[in-house]
Design a protein around this motif. Structure first.
Motif, mmCIF file in Angstrom:
data_model
loop_
_atom_site.group_PDB
_atom_site.id
_atom_site.type_symbol
_atom_site.label_atom_id
_atom_site.label_comp_id
_atom_site.label_asym_id
_atom_site.label_seq_id
_atom_site.Cartn_x
_atom_site.Cartn_y
_atom_site.Cartn_z
ATOM 1 N N UNK A 29 0.847 -1.201 0.000
ATOM 2 C CA UNK A 29 0.000 0.000 0.000
ATOM 3 C C UNK A 29 0.880 1.248 0.000
ATOM 4 N N UNK A 30 0.631 2.137 -0.941
ATOM 5 C CA UNK A 30 1.383 3.390 -1.069
ATOM 6 C C UNK A 30 0.916 4.383 -0.012
ATOM 7 N N UNK A 31 1.872 5.061 0.635
ATOM 8 C CA UNK A 31 1.584 6.070 1.649
ATOM 9 C C UNK A 31 2.355 7.337 1.279
ATOM 10 N N UNK A 32 1.662 8.470 1.212
ATOM 11 C CA UNK A 32 2.301 9.766 0.959
ATOM 12 C C UNK A 32 2.188 10.612 2.218
ATOM 13 N N UNK A 33 3.326 11.114 2.697
ATOM 14 C CA UNK A 33 3.351 11.995 3.862
ATOM 15 C C UNK A 33 3.649 13.409 3.372
ATOM 16 N N UNK A 60 10.741 13.242 13.518
ATOM 17 C CA UNK A 60 9.790 12.772 14.527
ATOM 18 C C UNK A 60 8.355 12.931 14.011
ATOM 19 N N UNK A 61 8.052 14.052 13.379
ATOM 20 C CA UNK A 61 6.713 14.260 12.815
ATOM 21 C C UNK A 61 6.427 13.257 11.701
ATOM 22 N N UNK A 62 7.422 12.987 10.861
ATOM 23 C CA UNK A 62 7.250 11.988 9.804
ATOM 24 C C UNK A 62 6.994 10.619 10.428
ATOM 25 N N UNK A 63 7.748 10.271 11.472
ATOM 26 C CA UNK A 63 7.540 8.992 12.152
ATOM 27 C C UNK A 63 6.095 8.856 12.616
ATOM 28 N N UNK A 64 5.560 9.912 13.214
ATOM 29 C CA UNK A 64 4.176 9.876 13.698
ATOM 30 C C UNK A 64 3.193 9.700 12.540
ATOM 31 N N UNK A 66 3.864 8.283 9.592
ATOM 32 C CA UNK A 66 4.030 6.918 9.093
ATOM 33 C C UNK A 66 3.292 5.929 9.989
ATOM 34 N N UNK A 67 3.459 6.070 11.300
ATOM 35 C CA UNK A 67 2.787 5.167 12.232
ATOM 36 C C UNK A 67 1.280 5.199 12.060
ATOM 37 N N UNK A 68 0.728 6.382 11.780
ATOM 38 C CA UNK A 68 -0.728 6.484 11.610
ATOM 39 C C UNK A 68 -1.206 5.681 10.405
ATOM 40 N N UNK A 127 7.689 12.538 2.483
ATOM 41 C CA UNK A 127 8.094 11.136 2.392
ATOM 42 C C UNK A 127 7.035 10.320 1.668
ATOM 43 N N UNK A 128 7.501 9.315 0.922
ATOM 44 C CA UNK A 128 6.632 8.313 0.316
ATOM 45 C C UNK A 128 7.072 6.964 0.870
ATOM 46 N N UNK A 129 6.092 6.121 1.171
ATOM 47 C CA UNK A 129 6.392 4.802 1.714
ATOM 48 C C UNK A 129 5.505 3.767 1.036
#
Length: 136
Positions: A29-33, A60-64, A66-68, A127-129
């Protein structure tokens, strides 16, 4: 270690990337931050005048974010850095290396911009994941 992503630091005919992979692909699943800045929970700027402190807060904000989405830094395939001074890239890379395995870096782009949304901000990163199928 994530196995749903393939990272190629140096495709044939290209010099190895310094601090990034030239190509990253995977399945899931593609995730865009959205671009994250050095804001705390109250939207106060963290690390005024300090690009390293700002970059640590941005990650830290990106980590949060991504976790969501059920993702981690291991799932990140692409980062885009926006800095108000290209000299800020050193501290930004240091902060990046605190959260990424240096042997498994995402693809990256860096752009110097004339300004960000507030004059106190020095760094913004998007970030893209890709989250693996077994976590979708």
């Amino acid at each position: 270690m994530s196995t749903h992503l393939t990272r190629v630091q140096a495709p044939e005919g290209l010099a190895p990337g310094t601090g990034y992979s030239h190509v990253v692909w995977g399945s899931g699943r593609f995730v865009a931050v959205s671009g994250q800045c050095a804001f705390d929970e109250e939207r106060r700027v963290v690390g005024v005048g300090d690009p390293g402190a700002q970059a640590r807060r941005v990650f830290e904000n990106i980590r949060r974010c991504l976790e969501s989405a059920g993702a981690t830094f291991e799932d990140v395939v692409k980062l885009t850095y926006f800095v108000t001074d290209i000299a800020h890239l050193g501290p930004v890379r240091t902060a990046r290396d605190e959260v990424f395995d240096p042997e498994r870096l995402p693809a990256s782009s860096a752009v110097q911009v004339s300004a960000l949304i507030l004059p106190e901000l020095l760094v913004e990163i998007e970030a893209y994941a890709i989250v693996p199928e077994d976590r979708v």
